[in-house]
Design a protein around this motif. Sequence first.
Motif, PDB file in Angstrom:
ATOM      1  N   ASN A 149      -1.755 -10.929 -10.924  1.00 27.26           N
ATOM      2  CA  ASN A 149      -2.923 -10.322 -10.314  1.00 27.26           C
ATOM      3  C   ASN A 149      -3.302 -10.912  -9.099  1.00 27.26           C
ATOM      4  O   ASN A 149      -3.610 -10.226  -7.996  1.00 27.26           O
ATOM      5  N   HIS A 150      -3.025 -12.330  -8.991  1.00 29.11           N
ATOM      6  CA  HIS A 150      -3.164 -12.814  -7.770  1.00 29.11           C
ATOM      7  C   HIS A 150      -2.244 -12.395  -6.498  1.00 29.11           C
ATOM      8  O   HIS A 150      -2.672 -12.285  -5.675  1.00 29.11           O
ATOM      9  N   LEU A 151      -0.940 -12.130  -7.104  1.00 26.62           N
ATOM     10  CA  LEU A 151      -0.091 -11.972  -6.209  1.00 26.62           C
ATOM     11  C   LEU A 151      -0.281 -10.560  -5.494  1.00 26.62           C
ATOM     12  O   LEU A 151      -0.133 -10.143  -4.527  1.00 26.62           O
ATOM     13  N   PHE A 152      -0.768  -9.668  -6.599  1.00 26.34           N
ATOM     14  CA  PHE A 152      -1.092  -8.098  -6.267  1.00 26.34           C
ATOM     15  C   PHE A 152      -2.139  -8.219  -5.111  1.00 26.34           C
ATOM     16  O   PHE A 152      -2.168  -7.299  -4.272  1.00 26.34           O
ATOM     17  N   GLN A 153      -3.196  -8.841  -5.372  1.00 26.69           N
ATOM     18  CA  GLN A 153      -4.368  -8.912  -4.574  1.00 26.69           C
ATOM     19  C   GLN A 153      -4.086  -9.451  -3.388  1.00 26.69           C
ATOM     20  O   GLN A 153      -4.570  -8.651  -2.350  1.00 26.69           O
ATOM     21  N   PHE A 154      -3.075 -10.596  -3.206  1.00 28.97           N
ATOM     22  CA  PHE A 154      -2.833 -10.862  -1.949  1.00 28.97           C
ATOM     23  C   PHE A 154      -2.005 -10.126  -0.986  1.00 28.97           C
ATOM     24  O   PHE A 154      -2.059  -9.721   0.058  1.00 28.97           O
ATOM     25  N   LYS A 155      -1.135  -9.359  -1.656  1.00 31.42           N
ATOM     26  CA  LYS A 155      -0.068  -8.592  -1.061  1.00 31.42           C
ATOM     27  C   LYS A 155      -0.934  -7.147  -0.480  1.00 31.42           C
ATOM     28  O   LYS A 155      -0.851  -6.720   0.519  1.00 31.42           O
ATOM     29  N   GLN A 156      -1.857  -6.885  -1.181  1.00 37.14           N
ATOM     30  CA  GLN A 156      -2.760  -5.701  -0.825  1.00 37.14           C
ATOM     31  C   GLN A 156      -3.609  -5.989   0.440  1.00 37.14           C
ATOM     32  O   GLN A 156      -3.630  -5.384   1.302  1.00 37.14           O
ATOM     33  N   LYS A 157      -4.415  -6.978   0.262  1.00 38.86           N
ATOM     34  CA  LYS A 157      -4.907  -7.619   1.500  1.00 38.86           C
ATOM     35  C   LYS A 157      -3.876  -7.761   2.880  1.00 38.86           C
ATOM     36  O   LYS A 157      -4.346  -7.622   3.784  1.00 38.86           O
ATOM     37  N   MET A 158      -2.921  -8.471   2.585  1.00 37.57           N
ATOM     38  CA  MET A 158      -2.247  -8.880   3.885  1.00 37.57           C
ATOM     39  C   MET A 158      -1.441  -7.781   4.338  1.00 37.57           C
ATOM     40  O   MET A 158      -0.867  -7.552   5.273  1.00 37.57           O
ATOM     41  N   ALA A 159      -1.060  -6.479   3.432  1.00 38.34           N
ATOM     42  CA  ALA A 159      -0.429  -5.435   3.888  1.00 38.34           C
ATOM     43  C   ALA A 159      -1.146  -4.724   4.987  1.00 38.34           C
ATOM     44  O   ALA A 159      -0.684  -3.953   6.018  1.00 38.34           O
ATOM     45  N   LEU A 160      -2.557  -4.917   4.858  1.00 40.47           N
ATOM     46  CA  LEU A 160      -3.334  -4.238   6.059  1.00 40.47           C
ATOM     47  C   LEU A 160      -3.550  -5.057   7.346  1.00 40.47           C
ATOM     48  O   LEU A 160      -4.194  -4.549   8.438  1.00 40.47           O
TER      49      LEU A 160
END
Length: 354
Positions: A149-160
Amino acid sequence: MPPKNNEAPSAVAPIAPATDVSDQIDKMCRLLEASQQRSDEAIRALTAAQAKLEATIAELRKANEATRKTQDKESPNLDGLGTQKEEMLREVMQKFSDERSAYDSDYVELFSRITERSPFAEWIQNEPKPRDFLIPPLPEFNGKGDPLNHLFQFKQKMALEVNNEAIQCKVFSTTFFGPSLLWFRQLNHDSDSSFEDLRRAFLQQYNANCEAPRTMANLYQIEQGENEQPKLYLQRFINLVHQIHDVEPATTANLFVKSLQVGSLLHENLTMTPPYDMAKIQARAEGMFRVLEYRERAQKKSALISMPPPNNPSPPSTRDEKRKRQELDHTKGGKRPGTSRDPPRYSSFKYTVP
């Protein structure tokens, strides 16, 4: 980005545990403890020797003062002897202080090397930050949550924000604190040459914290509690369904009907006309819940209307008592109290002719 060549990419080396740094730290700690014990013993010995020297110097000075009066000018100068001993003591203390400062500097240098080194490769450390890049608010990880969950949240925010692998590595390391930050600092130098290496090491370290994925088998284990309201159980069942991938609608609806308490109104309604999916179950259940709530409100209202008056009514007011007392006096021959329906009364007057 890392330099490209014609050679085939080599497999990523497994991440070795950071035991060399721990061994160096333990060794330095043991050396510091031993040197601290030796320094304490030396300080105690020097303190005792200094006390003895001061006592001896005081006695010599007293003897020198006593003999100076009786002896001639060729008598030895004891004050010079005491000054020489004080200088020797100062040299010993200075030597001990220099030795201890050397040990402290080595200890500080060791920890500075540990804190300054980075597990990232050189090209990641030397990658400059884009001028228009601002670090977005990111979730923190202390080693107790779900790493996926931590990795998914990080990737979603950094992709923007940015699509730079080096910046992602650096920013991802800022989300660690507590035990996870200690684990990151103990990684071997140059062990992470890409974000994929850091991701693999992160998931391998906290794999035990990953939550097991929900499947259709979990729907066979859930059931309504004995005192659980149907509305709350429906919401709990739907929340579990949302966590399952590739849900079968007919099977899910059948499992929900079977998990209800036998004899309840919702169970009887759904058993008589079985639904095909959870959407129909939710629609029919919501209509039934509204009917039950309306009946409950109607029962409460009828109970309030049919409630008998209290046994002890409120005492009459002062105005009612006064009116009753006037009516009682009128029946006994007294004067009847006036009302608004009585004709107006005119006082007698005399008219004189001029």
